[in-house]
Design a protein around this motif. Sequence first.
Motif, PDB file in Angstrom:
ATOM      1  N   GLN A  25      15.326  13.029 -42.613  1.00 34.33           N
ATOM      2  CA  GLN A  25      15.610  13.408 -41.236  1.00 34.33           C
ATOM      3  C   GLN A  25      14.384  13.460 -40.335  1.00 34.33           C
ATOM      4  O   GLN A  25      14.345  12.833 -39.280  1.00 34.33           O
ATOM      5  N   GLY A  26      13.374  14.226 -40.710  1.00 40.80           N
ATOM      6  CA  GLY A  26      12.194  14.357 -39.851  1.00 40.80           C
ATOM      7  C   GLY A  26      11.497  13.041 -39.619  1.00 40.80           C
ATOM      8  O   GLY A  26      11.142  12.689 -38.487  1.00 40.80           O
ATOM      9  N   PHE A  27      11.334  12.265 -40.666  1.00 46.80           N
ATOM     10  CA  PHE A  27      10.603  11.006 -40.540  1.00 46.80           C
ATOM     11  C   PHE A  27      11.405   9.945 -39.808  1.00 46.80           C
ATOM     12  O   PHE A  27      10.833   9.129 -39.078  1.00 46.80           O
ATOM     13  N   LEU A  28      12.739   9.927 -39.991  1.00 49.15           N
ATOM     14  CA  LEU A  28      13.557   8.926 -39.299  1.00 49.15           C
ATOM     15  C   LEU A  28      13.416   9.036 -37.783  1.00 49.15           C
ATOM     16  O   LEU A  28      13.420   8.038 -37.070  1.00 49.15           O
ATOM     17  N   GLY A  29      13.264  10.272 -37.298  1.00 48.45           N
ATOM     18  CA  GLY A  29      13.078  10.461 -35.861  1.00 48.45           C
ATOM     19  C   GLY A  29      11.786   9.830 -35.382  1.00 48.45           C
ATOM     20  O   GLY A  29      11.753   9.139 -34.349  1.00 48.45           O
ATOM     21  N   ALA A  30      10.699  10.056 -36.132  1.00 49.46           N
ATOM     22  CA  ALA A  30       9.407   9.467 -35.763  1.00 49.46           C
ATOM     23  C   ALA A  30       9.453   7.948 -35.884  1.00 49.46           C
ATOM     24  O   ALA A  30       8.926   7.219 -35.021  1.00 49.46           O
ATOM     25  N   LEU A  31      10.080   7.445 -36.946  1.00 47.80           N
ATOM     26  CA  LEU A  31      10.180   6.002 -37.143  1.00 47.80           C
ATOM     27  C   LEU A  31      10.984   5.364 -36.021  1.00 47.80           C
ATOM     28  O   LEU A  31      10.602   4.305 -35.488  1.00 47.80           O
ATOM     29  N   ASN A  32      12.072   6.011 -35.633  1.00 48.83           N
ATOM     30  CA  ASN A  32      12.896   5.514 -34.537  1.00 48.83           C
ATOM     31  C   ASN A  32      12.091   5.433 -33.243  1.00 48.83           C
ATOM     32  O   ASN A  32      12.149   4.430 -32.516  1.00 48.83           O
ATOM     33  N   PHE A  33      11.322   6.482 -32.950  1.00 46.36           N
ATOM     34  CA  PHE A  33      10.541   6.525 -31.709  1.00 46.36           C
ATOM     35  C   PHE A  33       9.528   5.384 -31.658  1.00 46.36           C
ATOM     36  O   PHE A  33       9.439   4.651 -30.651  1.00 46.36           O
ATOM     37  N   HIS A  34       8.766   5.203 -32.723  1.00 45.52           N
ATOM     38  CA  HIS A  34       7.730   4.156 -32.729  1.00 45.52           C
ATOM     39  C   HIS A  34       8.346   2.764 -32.769  1.00 45.52           C
ATOM     40  O   HIS A  34       7.802   1.822 -32.159  1.00 45.52           O
ATOM     41  N   GLY A  43       8.477  -4.072 -26.300  1.00 48.99           N
ATOM     42  CA  GLY A  43       7.418  -4.969 -25.858  1.00 48.99           C
ATOM     43  C   GLY A  43       6.019  -4.438 -26.009  1.00 48.99           C
ATOM     44  O   GLY A  43       5.044  -5.138 -25.692  1.00 48.99           O
ATOM     45  N   LYS A  44       5.893  -3.210 -26.441  1.00 48.44           N
ATOM     46  CA  LYS A  44       4.554  -2.686 -26.714  1.00 48.44           C
ATOM     47  C   LYS A  44       4.098  -3.228 -28.063  1.00 48.44           C
ATOM     48  O   LYS A  44       4.804  -3.993 -28.719  1.00 48.44           O
ATOM     49  N   SER A  45       2.953  -2.827 -28.502  1.00 46.22           N
ATOM     50  CA  SER A  45       2.389  -3.399 -29.724  1.00 46.22           C
ATOM     51  C   SER A  45       3.308  -3.185 -30.925  1.00 46.22           C
ATOM     52  O   SER A  45       3.906  -2.118 -31.090  1.00 46.22           O
ATOM     53  N   LEU A  46       3.401  -4.219 -31.774  1.00 43.49           N
ATOM     54  CA  LEU A  46       4.156  -4.087 -33.009  1.00 43.49           C
ATOM     55  C   LEU A  46       3.451  -3.145 -33.977  1.00 43.49           C
ATOM     56  O   LEU A  46       4.075  -2.632 -34.909  1.00 43.49           O
ATOM     57  N   THR A  47       2.161  -2.912 -33.741  1.00 44.04           N
ATOM     58  CA  THR A  47       1.414  -1.957 -34.553  1.00 44.04           C
ATOM     59  C   THR A  47       1.462  -0.600 -33.872  1.00 44.04           C
ATOM     60  O   THR A  47       1.033  -0.444 -32.732  1.00 44.04           O
ATOM     61  N   GLN A  88      -1.181   3.702 -39.546  1.00 45.36           N
ATOM     62  CA  GLN A  88      -0.501   2.700 -38.719  1.00 45.36           C
ATOM     63  C   GLN A  88       0.588   1.954 -39.507  1.00 45.36           C
ATOM     64  O   GLN A  88       0.441   1.715 -40.707  1.00 45.36           O
ATOM     65  N   ILE A  89       1.633   1.614 -38.790  1.00 43.56           N
ATOM     66  CA  ILE A  89       2.689   0.748 -39.321  1.00 43.56           C
ATOM     67  C   ILE A  89       2.845  -0.427 -38.374  1.00 43.56           C
ATOM     68  O   ILE A  89       2.931  -0.249 -37.155  1.00 43.56           O
ATOM     69  N   THR A  90       2.870  -1.634 -38.923  1.00 47.13           N
ATOM     70  CA  THR A  90       3.081  -2.836 -38.124  1.00 47.13           C
ATOM     71  C   THR A  90       4.428  -3.441 -38.491  1.00 47.13           C
ATOM     72  O   THR A  90       4.656  -3.811 -39.652  1.00 47.13           O
ATOM     73  N   PHE A  91       5.325  -3.492 -37.523  1.00 49.44           N
ATOM     74  CA  PHE A  91       6.642  -4.074 -37.752  1.00 49.44           C
ATOM     75  C   PHE A  91       6.534  -5.598 -37.785  1.00 49.44           C
ATOM     76  O   PHE A  91       5.733  -6.192 -37.048  1.00 49.44           O
ATOM     77  N   ALA A  92       7.326  -6.241 -38.612  1.00 47.25           N
ATOM     78  CA  ALA A  92       7.211  -7.691 -38.799  1.00 47.25           C
ATOM     79  C   ALA A  92       7.448  -8.452 -37.501  1.00 47.25           C
ATOM     80  O   ALA A  92       6.782  -9.450 -37.227  1.00 47.25           O
TER      81      ALA A  92
END
Length: 384
Positions: A190-199, A206-210, A244-248
């Motif tokens: 739950q806690g992490f899904l919220g942060a993951l969703n936001f980023h 259109g902001k950085s994939l990283t 950092q996480i970079t989405f594909a």
Amino acid sequence: MTTTIHLCIATGQNAANFIPLKQLGAQTIWILETPDMQKQHSAKNLTQALKQALPEAQVRTLAFDDSTPAAMQAAALQLACDELDGQHVIFHATGGTKLMVLAIHQQLLNLQSGAGSYRLLYADTAHQTLSWLDEAPRQEPMADVVTLNEQLLLRGYRSSNDTRPAAIQQRASERAKVTKFMGEKSAQLQGFLGALNFHARQAADGKSLTQEFNYLPRAQSPAGKLLELAEEQALLSINEAYSQITFANAEVAEYFCGGWVEEYVFLKFTGTLAPTQYTLGAQITQIQSKNPNEIDGIAVANNRALIIECKAKKQDQAQDAIYKLGQLVKQVGGLMARGLYVSARQVSEPDRNRAREYGVDVLAADELAKLSDYLRQWKSNASQ
């Protein structure tokens, strides 16, 4: 060969007429339409569904004046004497008001004294039965005859994409492990899904994939295992040194924004509902007004519909989504339909209460793991 005329009354709940007509393979169908039903296009909607289900059938619509008891009596008399004298008639007495049905029934009884014949049939969609009232009264089970496309036509809608595109099916299958992990471990995430969703939203917009997080979860935690699994599937890459996480790509970012919830439902539909008819991501259009709607998911089993809305957004957005789903249940599904609101986030008790009023069930947060059980139960209930 003797021709049997199936006489029915246009109603806002067209399934009650359509099911027995299709089950009996009716070939000559007359639909009585009151001025109010004409405004609702009920006869037109029923006719559209009948043309698809019974392409050889001859369907005729007749105006019926129900403005006063006297008008109903006169209309019923004219129908019986001028139109149906000497004919073999099955009267589907499910639509219309009680007074209208009685007026017609009283006049049709006279057919039996001449060369014609008369039988009365009542369809009980709530109990899935057909009841015959004639010289040998009896009841028989209602057959499972309504297809997904016919369900839409009966309610005055058409679908422009009756099946989920093959490319989307393939993509959902490729990342099924990640999707199922998020759905089945949603309580621990739950806690992490919220942060993951936001980023992910930032990246998708259109902001950085990283994207830089305040911190990344421990490797052995459920959130850490999620990231590891996602990295194995090449959906993202992790830089632990900089949190950092970079989405594909942007499409993957959209997936982590909430698209995964729809894919989770899709995977559960595929594994649980087959061979029930269903579609996800349906684009439907109201035939008369051309108003488009999008339905995340719809399934039809035993003549009943389940309409699904999927969300991964904040709790304060649930109220509008539940209201919209409640309206779709009424407009597209009819009286026997249910709605299911599937959310990655918690749903408040007031919103759950409101959902119940709309005929909508809720599966949220840690309840997502129960989706397969819910679908099996819905399918079982629909057959009762």
